[in-house]
Design a protein around this motif. Structure first.
Motif, PDB file in Angstrom:
ATOM      1  N   LEU A 181       0.830  -1.198   0.000  1.00  0.00           N
ATOM      2  CA  LEU A 181       0.000   0.000   0.000  1.00  0.00           C
ATOM      3  C   LEU A 181       0.866   1.251   0.000  1.00  0.00           C
ATOM      4  O   LEU A 181       0.525   2.258  -0.631  1.00  0.00           O
ATOM      5  CB  LEU A 181      -0.915  -0.006   1.228  1.00  0.00           C
ATOM      6  CG  LEU A 181      -2.030  -1.049   1.232  1.00  0.00           C
ATOM      7  CD1 LEU A 181      -2.789  -1.008   2.554  1.00  0.00           C
ATOM      8  CD2 LEU A 181      -2.975  -0.839   0.054  1.00  0.00           C
ATOM      9  N   GLY A 182       2.001   1.173   0.700  1.00  0.00           N
ATOM     10  CA  GLY A 182       2.934   2.292   0.673  1.00  0.00           C
ATOM     11  C   GLY A 182       3.490   2.551  -0.713  1.00  0.00           C
ATOM     12  O   GLY A 182       3.697   3.708  -1.105  1.00  0.00           O
ATOM     13  N   ASP A 183       3.758   1.475  -1.462  1.00  0.00           N
ATOM     14  CA  ASP A 183       4.198   1.640  -2.846  1.00  0.00           C
ATOM     15  C   ASP A 183       3.159   2.389  -3.675  1.00  0.00           C
ATOM     16  O   ASP A 183       3.492   3.260  -4.487  1.00  0.00           O
ATOM     17  CB  ASP A 183       4.449   0.267  -3.482  1.00  0.00           C
ATOM     18  CG  ASP A 183       5.836  -0.272  -3.174  1.00  0.00           C
ATOM     19  OD1 ASP A 183       6.731   0.532  -2.843  1.00  0.00           O
ATOM     20  OD2 ASP A 183       6.034  -1.498  -3.268  1.00  0.00           O
ATOM     21  N   LEU A 184       1.880   2.026  -3.483  1.00  0.00           N
ATOM     22  CA  LEU A 184       0.813   2.691  -4.238  1.00  0.00           C
ATOM     23  C   LEU A 184       0.755   4.170  -3.876  1.00  0.00           C
ATOM     24  O   LEU A 184       0.657   5.034  -4.755  1.00  0.00           O
ATOM     25  CB  LEU A 184      -0.526   2.010  -3.950  1.00  0.00           C
ATOM     26  CG  LEU A 184      -1.736   2.584  -4.703  1.00  0.00           C
ATOM     27  CD1 LEU A 184      -1.550   2.453  -6.213  1.00  0.00           C
ATOM     28  CD2 LEU A 184      -3.017   1.898  -4.260  1.00  0.00           C
ATOM     29  N   ARG A 185       0.815   4.476  -2.585  1.00  0.00           N
ATOM     30  CA  ARG A 185       0.791   5.872  -2.160  1.00  0.00           C
ATOM     31  C   ARG A 185       1.988   6.643  -2.699  1.00  0.00           C
ATOM     32  O   ARG A 185       1.854   7.733  -3.268  1.00  0.00           O
ATOM     33  CB  ARG A 185       0.783   5.948  -0.628  1.00  0.00           C
ATOM     34  CG  ARG A 185       0.618   7.368  -0.077  1.00  0.00           C
ATOM     35  CD  ARG A 185       1.278   7.535   1.283  1.00  0.00           C
ATOM     36  NE  ARG A 185       2.730   7.520   1.206  1.00  0.00           N
ATOM     37  CZ  ARG A 185       3.482   8.604   1.008  1.00  0.00           C
ATOM     38  NH1 ARG A 185       2.914   9.792   0.857  1.00  0.00           N
ATOM     39  NH2 ARG A 185       4.801   8.512   0.948  1.00  0.00           N
ATOM     40  N   ALA A 186       3.189   6.045  -2.548  1.00  0.00           N
ATOM     41  CA  ALA A 186       4.400   6.735  -2.994  1.00  0.00           C
ATOM     42  C   ALA A 186       4.414   6.905  -4.507  1.00  0.00           C
ATOM     43  O   ALA A 186       4.792   7.968  -5.020  1.00  0.00           O
ATOM     44  CB  ALA A 186       5.636   5.959  -2.537  1.00  0.00           C
ATOM     45  N   GLY A 187       4.020   5.851  -5.237  1.00  0.00           N
ATOM     46  CA  GLY A 187       4.001   5.952  -6.693  1.00  0.00           C
ATOM     47  C   GLY A 187       3.027   7.003  -7.186  1.00  0.00           C
ATOM     48  O   GLY A 187       3.332   7.789  -8.090  1.00  0.00           O
ATOM     49  N   ALA A 188       1.825   7.032  -6.587  1.00  0.00           N
ATOM     50  CA  ALA A 188       0.818   8.013  -7.002  1.00  0.00           C
ATOM     51  C   ALA A 188       1.268   9.431  -6.662  1.00  0.00           C
ATOM     52  O   ALA A 188       1.140  10.356  -7.484  1.00  0.00           O
ATOM     53  CB  ALA A 188      -0.516   7.702  -6.329  1.00  0.00           C
ATOM     54  N   MET A 189       1.799   9.640  -5.449  1.00  0.00           N
ATOM     55  CA  MET A 189       2.236  10.978  -5.062  1.00  0.00           C
ATOM     56  C   MET A 189       3.447  11.436  -5.867  1.00  0.00           C
ATOM     57  O   MET A 189       3.546  12.612  -6.239  1.00  0.00           O
ATOM     58  CB  MET A 189       2.558  11.015  -3.572  1.00  0.00           C
ATOM     59  CG  MET A 189       1.341  11.070  -2.672  1.00  0.00           C
ATOM     60  SD  MET A 189       1.746  11.674  -1.007  1.00  0.00           S
ATOM     61  CE  MET A 189       2.154  13.388  -1.347  1.00  0.00           C
TER      62      MET A 189
END
Length: 419
Positions: free
Chosen positions: A370-378
């Motif tokens: 989930l952190g990857d998704l947040r970091a990638g999107a941001m």
């Protein structure tokens, strides 16, 4: 005068005197190199196929769904059947799936995104059952008093793989050989299966009959019901979710390799290895960790170190400085992981350990995805620096809030729990 402090700080290897734990330990060691090479190869391959950091983050979510489902169900199954047999079945499945990943890397055009996602999901499913089962058998192999040292050993050897794996994967990727990166993973799982065959039967306490799926499904609910009665154990999951969701950095590594650190040799490998460099150094001096009494307070402090270091990573102008901050973050994460895992393994009864370790796996492996998704999107929206700095600040503030709102976690002592 100096010998005793060295012994007190050095990594405690006493659990290796137990033959069963030796087999488990070397089985873990055999899989670590290849697994970490795959964790580098997959996001690289996705970025090479798509050119999108967002889709790198989506790949982590593809792995998260089976991890959540089979992590929870796998923990219940591990409490309802012979754990040795379950480790053998899931290890063999991981070996076959990793071999298929190697084959797909040979497809024209450098692979197929949908096939890659399917195989990533399969690997995640097998791992989600295997890992909590492996953790659940540790108290039976070394005894309750040996659990913290055994965890430190297992996590330290994992960090060796996490350092060597990305560096070797970076070299192979630079040579255009994704096939070999995946093939090493398949070979490691095969070696682990051969080692685990020598273990005795390891049924959970009170389990004598065959596995019944209905009972396993009910066991998932029983595990959550137990967890609701244990607020301190529940918080061990909450604080890790916060740390990983807001400050996990891997999704931005390919973009940094192509941009900010494009002139640095093997930047991808060094970035992926950075966290584990610090974790390994901490593991090698982790003798003190097994003697920590105020475990809750030390966990919170370790996660604050993680958050501050991620802020530094987000602002680092050079590769060496970025790796240094990642290493500091990894040292903090190592302390947190050893203590949180030990709290779970010793506080939960034997017939509940598989389920608790299943939840632990979902949190430990699911949080970074989930952190990857947040970091990638941001990173795609506002840039890498803003994504990392904001996340690190949220982590630090959140740990202060947890300390104020949940004083039972802050003041938790291992000695009182054992009593």
């Amino acid at each position: 005068m100096t010998a005793a402090p060295r012994r007190s700080w050095a990594l405690d290897t006493s659990p290796l005197r137990e033959p069963g734990f030796r087999r488990l330990f070397w089985g873990v060691a055999a899989t670590m190199l290849g697994q970490q090479m795959t964790l580098v190869a997959v996001p690289y391959q996705v970025y090479a196929l798509t050119g999108s950091s967002l889709l790198v983050g989506v790949t982590s979510v593809v792995a998260l769904v089976p991890l959540v489902v089979f992590g929870l169900l796998g923990g219940a199954i591990a409490d309802a059947m012979d754990r040795r047999r379950l480790m053998l079945v899931t290890g063999a499945g991981s070996a076959v799936t990793s071999a298929l990943l190697a084959v797909q890397a040979l497809l024209p055009g450098g692979g197929n995104l949908w096939l890659l996602w399917l195989l990533v999901a399969a690997v995640s499913g097998f791992t989600a059952v295997n890992q909590p089962t492996r953790s659940a058998v540790i108290p039976a192999l070394v005894g309750p008093e040996g659990v913290p040292a055994a965890n430190a050993l297992a996590m330290t050897v994992r960090q060796v793989g996490v350092i060597a794996g990305p560096l070797l994967a970076g070299v192979l990727i630079g040579l255009g050989d994704l096939f070999l990166a995946y093939a090493v993973d398949a070979l490691g799982f095969l070696v682990a299966v051969l080692l685990l065959r020598g273990l005795p039967a390891l049924p959970p306490a009170g389990v004598t009959g065959p596995l019944r799926l209905g009972a396993a499904l009910r066991g998932v609910g029983e595990g959550f019901a137990f967890l609701r009665t244990q607020p301190v154990l529940l918080m061990t999951f909450v604080v890790d979710v916060i740390a990983m969701l807001f400050a996990w950095p891997q999704a931005v590594f390919p973009e940094l390799t192509e941009g900010r650190y494009a002139d640095s040799p093997n930047a991808l490998g060094w970035l992926f290895a950075g966290v584990s460099i610090g974790a390994l150094l901490m593991g090698l001096t982790s003798g003190w960790v097994s003697r920590v009494d105020r475990q809750g307070a030390v966990v919170l402090a370790a996660i604050v170190v993680w958050g501050v270091a991620i802020v530094g990573f987000g602002l680092a102008p050079t590769l060496w400085l970025a790796v240094l901050f990642l290493a500091v973050a990894g040292a903090g994460d190592m302390v947190s992981a050893v203590l949180r895992s030990s709290m779970l393994q010793t506080a939960a009864p034997d017939d509940m350990r598989g389920r608790m370790q299943g939840v632990f796996l979902v949190v430990v492996a699911g949080g970074p995805r989930l952190g990857d998704l947040r970091a990638g999107a941001m990173a795609s929206a506002v840039g890498v620096s803003a994504a990392m700095v904001s996340g690190g600040v949220v982590v630090v503030v959140s740990m202060v809030v947890v300390a104020l709102l949940v004083p039972s976690f802050l003041h938790f002592r291992a000695s009182r729990a054992a009593a």
